[in-house]
Design a protein around this motif. Structure first.
Motif, mmCIF file in Angstrom:
data_model
loop_
_atom_site.group_PDB
_atom_site.id
_atom_site.type_symbol
_atom_site.label_atom_id
_atom_site.label_comp_id
_atom_site.label_asym_id
_atom_site.label_seq_id
_atom_site.Cartn_x
_atom_site.Cartn_y
_atom_site.Cartn_z
ATOM 1 N N THR A 147 32.667 -26.558 17.206
ATOM 2 C CA THR A 147 31.845 -26.951 18.334
ATOM 3 C C THR A 147 30.797 -27.939 17.852
ATOM 4 N N ILE A 148 30.195 -28.674 18.791
ATOM 5 C CA ILE A 148 29.236 -29.738 18.472
ATOM 6 C C ILE A 148 27.995 -29.546 19.317
ATOM 7 N N GLY A 149 26.814 -29.720 18.702
ATOM 8 C CA GLY A 149 25.587 -29.650 19.489
ATOM 9 C C GLY A 149 24.347 -29.739 18.639
ATOM 10 N N ASN A 150 23.207 -29.908 19.301
ATOM 11 C CA ASN A 150 21.922 -29.918 18.595
ATOM 12 C C ASN A 150 21.433 -28.505 18.310
ATOM 13 N N PHE A 151 21.667 -27.576 19.236
ATOM 14 C CA PHE A 151 21.346 -26.161 19.073
ATOM 15 C C PHE A 151 19.868 -25.925 18.744
ATOM 16 N N ASP A 152 18.975 -26.726 19.334
ATOM 17 C CA ASP A 152 17.546 -26.524 19.067
ATOM 18 C C ASP A 152 17.090 -25.202 19.659
ATOM 19 N N GLY A 153 16.555 -24.340 18.817
ATOM 20 C CA GLY A 153 16.101 -23.029 19.244
ATOM 21 C C GLY A 153 17.161 -21.954 19.176
ATOM 22 N N VAL A 154 18.436 -22.359 19.168
ATOM 23 C CA VAL A 154 19.563 -21.405 19.157
ATOM 24 C C VAL A 154 19.299 -20.304 20.187
ATOM 25 N N HIS A 155 19.156 -20.713 21.445
ATOM 26 C CA HIS A 155 18.826 -19.772 22.516
ATOM 27 C C HIS A 155 20.069 -19.000 22.974
ATOM 28 N N ARG A 156 19.904 -18.197 24.012
ATOM 29 C CA ARG A 156 20.990 -17.323 24.477
ATOM 30 C C ARG A 156 22.255 -18.124 24.826
ATOM 31 N N GLY A 157 22.075 -19.249 25.488
ATOM 32 C CA GLY A 157 23.227 -20.060 25.844
ATOM 33 C C GLY A 157 23.957 -20.589 24.631
ATOM 34 N N HIS A 158 23.186 -21.076 23.649
ATOM 35 C CA HIS A 158 23.798 -21.540 22.396
ATOM 36 C C HIS A 158 24.591 -20.416 21.738
ATOM 37 N N ARG A 159 23.987 -19.241 21.709
ATOM 38 C CA ARG A 159 24.648 -18.137 21.010
ATOM 39 C C ARG A 159 25.929 -17.706 21.733
ATOM 40 N N ALA A 160 25.953 -17.873 23.056
ATOM 41 C CA ALA A 160 27.180 -17.575 23.782
ATOM 42 C C ALA A 160 28.295 -18.525 23.366
ATOM 43 N N VAL A 161 27.967 -19.801 23.232
ATOM 44 C CA VAL A 161 28.953 -20.793 22.797
ATOM 45 C C VAL A 161 29.406 -20.504 21.367
ATOM 46 N N LEU A 162 28.455 -20.289 20.470
ATOM 47 C CA LEU A 162 28.799 -20.044 19.069
ATOM 48 C C LEU A 162 29.590 -18.742 18.929
ATOM 49 N N GLY A 163 29.249 -17.751 19.744
ATOM 50 C CA GLY A 163 30.016 -16.513 19.723
ATOM 51 C C GLY A 163 31.457 -16.737 20.164
ATOM 52 N N ARG A 164 31.651 -17.629 21.142
ATOM 53 C CA ARG A 164 33.018 -17.970 21.577
ATOM 54 C C ARG A 164 33.785 -18.643 20.450
ATOM 55 N N VAL A 165 33.117 -19.522 19.727
ATOM 56 C CA VAL A 165 33.754 -20.194 18.586
ATOM 57 C C VAL A 165 34.196 -19.168 17.547
ATOM 58 N N VAL A 166 33.303 -18.253 17.228
ATOM 59 C CA VAL A 166 33.616 -17.232 16.221
ATOM 60 C C VAL A 166 34.774 -16.354 16.686
ATOM 61 N N GLY A 167 34.753 -15.961 17.961
ATOM 62 C CA GLY A 167 35.818 -15.115 18.488
ATOM 63 C C GLY A 167 37.179 -15.793 18.435
ATOM 64 N N LEU A 168 37.226 -17.065 18.837
ATOM 65 C CA LEU A 168 38.483 -17.807 18.796
ATOM 66 C C LEU A 168 38.958 -17.991 17.360
ATOM 67 N N ALA A 169 38.023 -18.265 16.460
ATOM 68 C CA ALA A 169 38.389 -18.474 15.063
ATOM 69 C C ALA A 169 38.971 -17.208 14.447
ATOM 70 N N ARG A 170 38.338 -16.074 14.734
ATOM 71 C CA ARG A 170 38.844 -14.822 14.183
ATOM 72 C C ARG A 170 40.242 -14.514 14.739
#
Length: 336
Positions: free
Chosen positions: A29-52
């Motif tokens: 995934t691609i992004g600035n992720f400033d603050g790594v807020h709830r929305g960012h973590r939802a996206v990153l969690g999706r990345v991790v889930g798909l990768a696993r």
């Protein structure tokens, strides 16, 4: 989590295999992720889930400095987190690696296809790319979700589009999403650190090196750690209940003699010390009921839990001390 700062470093790591499975291809995934807020973590969690699920490495591509600081430095938004904290928070999502790209005008000048080919395909061997529905990339932000899907078809990767706010996102009174970096900035500018924590999903933090100050706090019975070279957005002036974290002790492990002091309750002052006609804006943290700590030249993280009061000018030092004692009592009660 591995951190890569250039393509050669990423290629070497992927050749050796990334993560516990030794993966050589990625979900990206691609992004600035400033603050790594709830929305960012939802996206990153999706990345991790798909990768696993696919047996691949979970990788995020981010930028430093923030693109706005390059394109419009005079009115770029204040960043919620410095790079160190951004990476630390991203690591907590379970990512295997982050590629930090130095953002320059040359990078900004790449066409969408040049960017995707160079970074996602050739460098990261992306098999799945996770992006928001409103993704923009490439020269002049000319690349869109449709562009990414088209490039995915040409280069052999799947595109997964997600809502980076979340389907159950909370709303402000005006109906705009609250899980955003700009919403967190607005709340911090008002001193509403509790509201910002709701957006971020955690207490807001700043990081800095403890430097020598006026030693006035020690004379008043409240020795403070004065932060210099601060990374992260400092909230509005006022007094806050919060935590002082010592990353160096946490890294040393539980057997370190001072490991119990790695997270300490604190009363935090932000402002210019108007009672003493101060000019410089400072962040000072008093660790509750402790006068034995030597934190000079140590990098610490200060987390803001709740605002106790605005900054005030007192008629006398005695009045200030009385209020400081009350602030400490309130902070102690709030932090438990």
């Amino acid at each position: 989590m591995q951190v890569w700062h250039d393509l050669a470093e990423a290629a070497k790591a992927l050749t050796a295999g990334v993560g516990q499975g030794g993966h050589s291809s990625c979900v990206v995934t691609i992004g600035n992720f400033d603050g790594v807020h709830r929305g960012h973590r939802a996206v990153l969690g999706r990345v991790v889930g798909l990768a696993r699920a696919d047996g691949r490495a979970a990788v995020a591509v981010t930028f430093d400095p923030h693109p706005a600081q390059v394109h419009r430095p005079d009115d770029a938004p204040e960043l919620l987190t410095g790079l160190d904290d951004r990476l630390d928070l991203m690591a907590q999502t379970g990512l295997d690696a982050v590629l930090v790209l130095r953002y320059t005008l040359d990078l900004a000048g790449l066409t969408p296809e040049e960017f995707v080919t160079r970074y996602l395909v050739e460098a990261l061997a992306a098999r799945t790319v996770v992006v928001g529905h409103d993704v923009r990339f490439g020269k002049g932000n000319s690349g869109s979700l449709a562009t990414m899907v088209e490039l995915g078809g040409a280069h052999g990767f799947e595109v997964v589009a997600v809502d980076d706010i979340g389907v159950c996102r909370p709303q402000t009174a005006g109906g705009s999403p609250r899980w955003s970096s700009s919403a967190a900035r607005a709340l911090l500018a008002e001193g509403d650190v509790a509201g910002a924590a709701d957006v971020l999903g955690r207490a807001h933090r700043v990081r800095g090196l403890v430097v020598h100050g006026d030693a006035r706090g020690r004379l008043l019975g409240f020795p403070t750690a004065n932060l210099g070279a601060i990374q992260g957005m400092v909230p509005a002036d006022g007094v806050y209940a919060g935590w002082l974290r010592r990353p160096g002790l946490a890294a040393a492990g539980p057997d370190h003699a001072d490991h119990a002091d790695r997270v300490l309750p604190a009363a935090v002052s932000v402002g210019t010390n108007p009672t003493f006609d101060g000019v410089d804006r400072r962040v000072e943290a008093y660790v509750l009921d402790r006068d034995d700590l030597d934190l000079y030249d140590e990098e610490v993280v200060v987390e803001f839990v709740e605002r106790l009061r605005p900054t005030l000018r007192f008629d006398s030092v005695d009045d200030l001390v009385v209020q400081m004692r009350a602030d400490v009592d309130r902070a102690r009660d709030l932090l438990g």
